[in-house]
Design a protein around this motif. Structure first.
Motif, PDB file in Angstrom:
ATOM      1  N   LYS A  91      11.426  18.331  45.728  1.00 16.19           N
ATOM      2  CA  LYS A  91      12.368  19.172  46.723  1.00 16.19           C
ATOM      3  C   LYS A  91      12.918  17.570  47.487  1.00 16.19           C
ATOM      4  CE  LYS A  91      11.444  23.840  48.010  1.00 16.19           C
ATOM      5  NZ  LYS A  91      11.113  24.640  49.208  1.00 16.19           N
TER       6      LYS A  91
ATOM      7  N   ILE B  75      15.840  22.098  45.911  1.00 15.83           N
ATOM      8  CA  ILE B  75      14.968  21.915  44.600  1.00 15.83           C
ATOM      9  C   ILE B  75      15.815  21.009  43.803  1.00 15.83           C
ATOM     10  CG2 ILE B  75      13.560  22.930  42.531  1.00 15.83           C
ATOM     11  CD1 ILE B  75      13.345  25.532  44.439  1.00 15.83           C
ATOM     12  N   TYR B  76      15.186  19.869  43.279  1.00 19.75           N
ATOM     13  CA  TYR B  76      16.214  19.143  42.593  1.00 19.75           C
ATOM     14  C   TYR B  76      15.984  19.354  40.723  1.00 19.75           C
ATOM     15  CZ  TYR B  76      18.550  14.574  40.712  1.00 19.75           C
ATOM     16  OH  TYR B  76      19.205  14.057  40.071  1.00 19.75           O
ATOM     17  N   LEU B  77      16.926  19.985  40.248  1.00 18.71           N
ATOM     18  CA  LEU B  77      16.802  20.115  38.820  1.00 18.71           C
ATOM     19  C   LEU B  77      17.959  19.489  38.002  1.00 18.71           C
ATOM     20  CD1 LEU B  77      15.560  23.834  38.905  1.00 18.71           C
ATOM     21  CD2 LEU B  77      14.233  21.772  38.697  1.00 18.71           C
TER      22      LEU B  77
ATOM     23  N   HIS C 276      17.651  15.988  36.731  1.00 18.65           N
ATOM     24  CA  HIS C 276      17.312  14.848  36.493  1.00 18.65           C
ATOM     25  C   HIS C 276      17.991  13.849  35.194  1.00 18.65           C
ATOM     26  CE1 HIS C 276      13.929  16.252  38.927  1.00 18.65           C
ATOM     27  NE2 HIS C 276      13.348  14.970  38.949  1.00 18.65           N
TER      28      HIS C 276
ATOM     29  N   LYS D 184       6.404  22.565  31.675  1.00 22.24           N
ATOM     30  CA  LYS D 184       7.013  23.128  32.728  1.00 22.24           C
ATOM     31  C   LYS D 184       8.524  23.625  32.335  1.00 22.24           C
ATOM     32  CE  LYS D 184       6.208  19.367  35.059  1.00 22.24           C
ATOM     33  NZ  LYS D 184       6.017  18.123  36.290  1.00 22.24           N
TER      34      LYS D 184
ATOM     35  N   LEU E 163      14.763  19.239  34.318  1.00 17.28           N
ATOM     36  CA  LEU E 163      13.361  19.087  35.411  1.00 17.28           C
ATOM     37  C   LEU E 163      12.943  17.709  35.040  1.00 17.28           C
ATOM     38  CD1 LEU E 163      13.831  22.019  34.317  1.00 17.28           C
ATOM     39  CD2 LEU E 163      11.275  22.501  34.714  1.00 17.28           C
TER      40      LEU E 163
ATOM     41  N   THR F 222       8.814  17.562  39.142  1.00 18.18           N
ATOM     42  CA  THR F 222       8.829  19.243  39.431  1.00 18.18           C
ATOM     43  C   THR F 222       7.439  19.873  39.217  1.00 18.18           C
ATOM     44  OG1 THR F 222      11.085  18.806  38.286  1.00 18.18           O
ATOM     45  CG2 THR F 222      10.164  21.063  38.564  1.00 18.18           C
ATOM     46  N   THR F 223       7.272  20.721  40.161  1.00 21.05           N
ATOM     47  CA  THR F 223       6.087  21.308  40.341  1.00 21.05           C
ATOM     48  C   THR F 223       6.335  22.687  39.853  1.00 21.05           C
ATOM     49  OG1 THR F 223       6.509  22.186  42.546  1.00 21.05           O
ATOM     50  CG2 THR F 223       5.259  20.021  42.249  1.00 21.05           C
TER      51      THR F 223
ATOM     52  N   ASP G 217       8.027  24.826  42.324  1.00 19.52           N
ATOM     53  CA  ASP G 217       9.704  24.420  42.717  1.00 19.52           C
ATOM     54  C   ASP G 217      10.091  25.509  41.413  1.00 19.52           C
ATOM     55  OD1 ASP G 217       9.417  22.378  44.077  1.00 19.52           O
ATOM     56  OD2 ASP G 217       9.116  20.782  42.634  1.00 19.52           O
ATOM     57  N   ILE G 218       9.532  25.595  40.220  1.00 18.82           N
ATOM     58  CA  ILE G 218      10.244  26.293  39.307  1.00 18.82           C
ATOM     59  C   ILE G 218      10.193  27.860  39.648  1.00 18.82           C
ATOM     60  CG2 ILE G 218       9.516  27.343  36.805  1.00 18.82           C
ATOM     61  CD1 ILE G 218       8.222  24.346  36.419  1.00 18.82           C
TER      62      ILE G 218
END
Length: 395
Positions: free
Chosen positions: A2, A7-9, A11, A276, A363, A367-368, A371-372
């Motif tokens: 985050k 939430i950063y998706l 990458h 993930k 992702l 990423t956790t 987060d997902i």
């Protein structure tokens, strides 16, 4: 991961700089600030050694030698140097055809157009199948003694397709053509340790692999370097292939990032990233709305890539509804603002509606699972909101 409440998706657009990278760079902004091309004093010698060491470490990532690494401002410049540099010095030779994958990054396709428009080369686009692969038989049929260059990216930046570079380069070299590979997306996705055995020229970007922005590198095989015309002239730095003072902190930062992905532990990170990504796709599939996964269905896919088509929705509406909670993209960050469907999605056979309904979620290692789960909940909320708005409009 985050960033604030987001939430950063995204990458594959850029990765956060690794703390180890930043720590290694910092001294070269302060006490070790000498010009690496100043050959008459110790401060210049010190930074020159740092640049040489950085080149050696980046070379190790792909199994090359330090004198085969040329630092650039990024992968776009690296790709331009590869294509334009080779083409401009080959204008008098008989090989007048250039083959580019149809799903290449826009900078490769644009360089191809420049070679066609300004230097008279015949540029052909190799079609890809429904998963984004250039088939070996397609390449074989297109090759001939008149082909100067083949350029095929290692890992696609939109749908994550991992090409069989070893096979494709082998076919290319059997016909005497030069093989270039845009590997900007590759370090996170695959082991690059032997790539210098397969390719003649290879492009890298630091900020795609947890390094700093503003720095990239191009590997040019030693025996090919005298066939490359520079894009930038000046003091003749970097074997005369790219003049100008190299940015020492950025070179050092990129080399530390390269070390991270040359380490055996990177394989475990990729495996966990794939888990993930699969969790994310599975949770999206459990929602009430139909989705489509664009690109490869098997293991030959970037482990963090999930290019998702949301049937009946416009991607830009979903992304707007997700703000400020989720950062994702409709495609390459380098084509943002261009009001046309992704050329990559069109190349794999999607129609305009299907392409315009697609979002690239990418992702990262940080990423956790939480987060997902939260991101999927936010997508659900966005789709509910858009569905209700459409019902109200049609009522």
């Amino acid at each position: 991961m985050k960033i604030g409440s987001t939430i950063y998706l995204d990458h594959q657009a850029t990765t956060p700089i690794d703390a180890r990278v930043l720590a290694a760079m910092t001294p070269y902004y302060s006490e070790s600030f000498g010009n690496p091309h100043s050959s008459d004093h110790t401060l210049g010698w010190e930074t020159s050694r740092a640049v040489d060491d950085a080149a050696a470490r980046i070379a190790r990532l792909i199994g090359a030698d330090a004198d085969e690494i040329v630092f650039t401002s990024g992968a776009t410049e690296a790709n331009n140097l590869a294509l334009l540099g080779l083409g401009r010095r080959a204008v008098a030779v008989d090989r007048r055809r250039i083959l580019l994958g149809a799903a290449e990054h826009k900078c490769v396709l644009a360089a191809g157009r420049a070679l066609e428009d300004h230097y008279g080369f015949e540029v052909e686009h190799l079609p890809v199948d429904a998963e984004g692969f250039v088939e070996a038989s397609t390449l074989e049929k297109s090759l001939g003694d008149d082909v100067l260059l083949v350029s095929i990216m290692a890992v696609n930046n939109e749908i994550g397709t991992i090409q069989d570079i070893k096979k494709l380069s082998g076919i290319t070299k059997n016909h005497g053509a030069v093989f270039h590979c845009d590997a900007a997306q590759a370090p996170v996705a695959i082991d690059l340790r032997n790539f210098a055995e397969y390719v003649d020229i290879l492009s890298l970007s630091a900020h795609k692999m947890h390094g700093p922005k503003g720095i990239g590198a191009v590997y040019i095989a030693r025996e090919l370097q005298d066939r490359i015309e520079p894009l930038i002239y000046g003091g003749g730095q970097q074997n005369g292939l790219r003049s100008g003072t190299v940015p020492v902190p950025l070179c050092v930062g990129m080399s530390v990032a390269a070390d991270i992905f040359a380490d055996a532990a990177a394989a475990d990170q990729r495996k966990e990233l794939r888990r993930k990504r699969d969790r994310f796709v599975d949770e999206l599939n459990d929602l009430a709305w139909a989705i489509r996964v664009n690109g490869p269905k098997g293991p030959a896919r970037h482990p963090g890539n999930a290019n998702i088509g949301f049937t009946g929705f416009a991607a830009h509406n979903i992304l707007a509804a997700l703000q400020p909670h989720v950062a994702a993209a409709t495609g390459s960050a380098c084509t943002s603002g261009i009001p046309e469907p992704s050329h990559v999605l069109k190349a794999i056979g999607l129609n305009s509606d299907e392409a315009e309904s697609s979002i690239r979620f990418s992702l990262g290692f940080a990423t956790t699972d939480d987060d997902i789960d939260e991101a999927v909940d936010r997508v659900k909320e966005a789709l509910e909101k858009l569905s209700k708005a459409e019902l109200m409009q049609s009522a």
